[in-house]
Design an enzyme around this catalytic site. Structure first.
Site, PDB file in Angstrom:
ATOM      1  N   ARG A  55       1.025  -1.297   0.003  1.00 36.16           N
ATOM      2  CA  ARG A  55      -0.053   0.137   0.061  1.00 36.16           C
ATOM      3  C   ARG A  55       1.395   1.231   0.385  1.00 36.16           C
ATOM      4  O   ARG A  55       0.352   2.393  -0.351  1.00 36.16           O
ATOM      5  CB  ARG A  55      -0.466   0.275   1.464  1.00 36.16           C
ATOM      6  CG  ARG A  55      -1.368   1.437   1.143  1.00 36.16           C
ATOM      7  CD  ARG A  55      -3.094   1.603   1.685  1.00 36.16           C
ATOM      8  NE  ARG A  55      -2.732   0.063   3.390  1.00 36.16           N
ATOM      9  CZ  ARG A  55      -2.082   0.465   4.075  1.00 36.16           C
ATOM     10  NH1 ARG A  55      -1.397   1.344   4.119  1.00 36.16           N
ATOM     11  NH2 ARG A  55      -2.023  -0.157   5.192  1.00 36.16           N
ATOM     12  N   TYR A 108     -17.099  17.151 -14.484  1.00 33.80           N
ATOM     13  CA  TYR A 108     -18.235  15.788 -15.160  1.00 33.80           C
ATOM     14  C   TYR A 108     -18.907  15.210 -13.601  1.00 33.80           C
ATOM     15  O   TYR A 108     -19.370  15.960 -12.898  1.00 33.80           O
ATOM     16  CB  TYR A 108     -17.104  15.031 -14.719  1.00 33.80           C
ATOM     17  CG  TYR A 108     -17.131  13.336 -15.104  1.00 33.80           C
ATOM     18  CD1 TYR A 108     -17.252  12.621 -15.714  1.00 33.80           C
ATOM     19  CD2 TYR A 108     -16.333  12.822 -13.587  1.00 33.80           C
ATOM     20  CE1 TYR A 108     -18.096  11.326 -15.896  1.00 33.80           C
ATOM     21  CE2 TYR A 108     -17.149  11.219 -13.207  1.00 33.80           C
ATOM     22  CZ  TYR A 108     -17.548  11.284 -14.150  1.00 33.80           C
ATOM     23  OH  TYR A 108     -17.668   8.956 -14.457  1.00 33.80           O
ATOM     24  N   ASP A 181      -8.663  19.490 -13.920  1.00 35.40           N
ATOM     25  CA  ASP A 181      -9.015  18.169 -14.686  1.00 35.40           C
ATOM     26  C   ASP A 181      -8.693  17.558 -15.735  1.00 35.40           C
ATOM     27  O   ASP A 181      -9.268  18.111 -16.371  1.00 35.40           O
ATOM     28  CB  ASP A 181     -10.291  17.286 -14.295  1.00 35.40           C
ATOM     29  CG  ASP A 181     -11.005  15.931 -14.743  1.00 35.40           C
ATOM     30  OD1 ASP A 181     -10.035  15.202 -15.543  1.00 35.40           O
ATOM     31  OD2 ASP A 181     -12.252  15.571 -14.394  1.00 35.40           O
ATOM     32  N   LYS A 206      -9.405   6.623 -18.774  1.00 31.62           N
ATOM     33  CA  LYS A 206      -9.468   7.856 -20.696  1.00 31.62           C
ATOM     34  C   LYS A 206      -8.098   7.316 -21.085  1.00 31.62           C
ATOM     35  O   LYS A 206      -7.319   6.620 -21.721  1.00 31.62           O
ATOM     36  CB  LYS A 206     -10.951   8.503 -19.934  1.00 31.62           C
ATOM     37  CG  LYS A 206     -11.974   8.720 -18.815  1.00 31.62           C
ATOM     38  CD  LYS A 206     -12.444   8.209 -19.562  1.00 31.62           C
ATOM     39  CE  LYS A 206     -13.398   7.609 -18.484  1.00 31.62           C
ATOM     40  NZ  LYS A 206     -13.797   8.817 -17.144  1.00 31.62           N
TER      41      LYS A 206
HETATM   42  C1  LIG Z   1     -14.164   9.446 -16.044  1.00 34.86           C
HETATM   43  C2  LIG Z   1     -14.046  11.041 -15.529  1.00 34.86           C
HETATM   44  C3  LIG Z   1     -13.818  11.306 -14.317  1.00 34.86           C
HETATM   45  C4  LIG Z   1     -14.089   9.963 -13.073  1.00 34.86           C
HETATM   46  O1  LIG Z   1     -13.077   8.621 -13.143  1.00 34.86           O
HETATM   47  P1  LIG Z   1     -12.897   7.228 -13.507  1.00 34.86           P
HETATM   48  O2  LIG Z   1     -11.572   6.637 -13.775  1.00 34.86           O
HETATM   49  O3  LIG Z   1     -14.521   6.369 -14.046  1.00 34.86           O
HETATM   50  O4  LIG Z   1     -13.527   7.415 -11.354  1.00 34.86           O
HETATM   51  C5  LIG Z   1     -13.123  11.848 -13.647  1.00 34.86           C
HETATM   52  N1  LIG Z   1     -13.387  13.173 -15.017  1.00 34.86           N
HETATM   53  C6  LIG Z   1     -13.499  13.055 -15.901  1.00 34.86           C
HETATM   54  C7  LIG Z   1     -13.574  14.336 -16.786  1.00 34.86           C
HETATM   55  C8  LIG Z   1     -14.243  11.977 -16.466  1.00 34.86           C
HETATM   56  O5  LIG Z   1     -13.930  11.713 -17.880  1.00 34.86           O
END
Ligand SMILES: *Cc1c(COP(=O)(O)O)cnc(C)c1O
Length: 388
Positions: A55, A108, A181, A206
């Site tokens: 961890r 988001y 983000d 992503k």
């Molecule tokens: C998918 C997404 C998230 C969340 O991420 P996860 O890996 O699904 O927990 C946060 N911000 C954006 C812009 C996203 O597309």
């Protein structure tokens, strides 16, 4: 924790090599995956390479963290089990009950749900503002005990572009930190730390992972004090990425540059095709000259990315028909993989903000344009449009 020393090299060189040195004993060019949860000690507390327990630290995760820090021009990166796990750890590391977060009014859905419905009951307030309205932003920050300003650019799914430099200045003047983000742009297209942001977060699920086969998240900073707080929460709360997830994410990240080029070129072709169609009311893609954020995107991004949103003159029914009629574009949540995906945000990714001020138009589809041949993608859309 990982220190980055390779920022004099180009992006793709760093993507391939940062944190990825060959294994000294065998010469294995790809560093081995370390699954061990614990590490032998040469005497009590006498560690071989600083590793004690999985961890707290794992070499495969460290390799990914070093690679991530290098690509965002940060000094420290932290890898998590999902994007939302990263966001939760980040907010817990940098805020306390009574603090406030100002976020974009098209954030988001999952981020908004985390901040409002989970952290809200732990005493973290929030205000959603239009990030292009700098007066409203400054007022929202000053009217509250604002600790974090939270920006997504381009935003999801409206593809609005926020001026990172300007918003950083507004946040800093009020003593708040700017979090960006960077999931939609990826570090290949945009490096928010260089534009004044204090923290970058990612859903590595992503574009960074890039193959729709691993869920993960990351936080990158360039400040040792912030790094220490985030590193402590990563260790103390434990939402870390597992070794296999870290390995897959690292493998994806090595090809981010070539993938983003292909995504951006294909998305531009798709956006232009959509724009010329009579069934289309609006196309939201920052690469189009008439997009309100086009000039800003040109200034702060290397290219315009693979995400395109489209609204139909035929309303909700038209959007639903096209969403269910494509064959190469797969109807599915998520984005950023090499395969093209189609999403109906109102009922899918953004269902959690339905009925709130963050709600998404019901005639809108969001396309994650993959790296297939663009003629095939357009032919697929054409046969789906024929059903209208
Ligand atoms: C998918 C997404 C998230 C969340 O991420 P996860 O890996 O699904 O927990 C946060 N911000 C954006 C812009 C996203 O597309």
């Amino acid at each position: 924790m990982s220190e980055n020393t390779q920022n004099t090299q180009g992006f793709n060189t760093r993507a391939v090599h940062a944190g990825q040195g060959f294994e000294p004993r065998t010469g294995a060019v790809v560093p081995p995956l370390h699954f061990s949860s614990t590490y032998a000690q040469d005497g009590i507390g006498n560690l071989r390479a600083g590793y004690e327990y999985g961890r707290g630290g794992n070499p495969t995760r460290d390799a990914l963290q070093e690679q991530l820090a290098a690509l965002e021009n940060g000094t420290h990166a932290y890898s998590f089990s999902s994007g939302l796990a990263a966001e939760d750890s980040l907010i817990r590391a940098l805020t306390a009950p009574g603090d406030h977060i100002v976020l974009g009014n098209d954030a988001y859905g999952g981020t908004y749900r985390l901040i409002s419905r989970v952290l809200g009951s732990w005493g973290i307030g929030n205000t959603a503002v239009d990030m292009e309205d700098h007066t409203a932003l400054a007022e929202a920050i000053k009217a509250n005990n604002t600790r974090l300003v939270w920006v997504e650019t381009p935003s999801n799914p409206m593809m609005r572009v926020t001026d990172i430099r300007a918003v950083a200045q507004i946040a800093h003047e009020a003593g708040a930190l700017l979090v960006v983000d960077n999931t939609f742009a990826s570090p290949y297209l945009q490096q928010p730390l260089d534009l004044g942001a204090d923290v970058v977060v990612h859903s590595t699920t992503k574009y960074i992972g890039g193959h729709s086969d691993v869920v993960g998240g990351a936080i990158i900073v360039k400040d040792a004090e912030l790094a220490e707080k985030i590193g402590f929460i990563q260790f103390a709360v434990g939402a870390v990425s597992g070794p296999m997830d870290a390995f897959l994410t690292t493998r994806g990240l090595k090809t981010l540059g070539v993938r983003m080029k292909a995504h951006s070129a294909n998305a531009m072709e798709v956006a232009r095709w959509l724009q010329a169609r009579p069934e289309v009311e609006a196309v939201h893609y920052p690469g189009l000259e008439d997009h309100p954020g086009h000039e800003l995107a040109k200034a702060q991004m290397r290219d315009f990315g693979g995400m395109v949103s489209v609204q139909f003159t035929g309303g909700e029914a038209a959007a639903r028909t096209v969403a269910e009629a494509t064959r190469i574009f797969t109807l599915a949540e998520s984005l950023g993989g090499i395969e093209s995906l189609m999403n109906y945000p109102s009922e899918m990714t953004h269902a959690s903000v339905k009925g709130t001020e963050l709600a998404v138009p019901v005639n809108l589809l969001r396309l994650s344009v993959g790296i297939e041949d663009p003629e095939d993608l357009i032919a697929d859309l054409e046969q789906a449009f024929a059903k209208l």
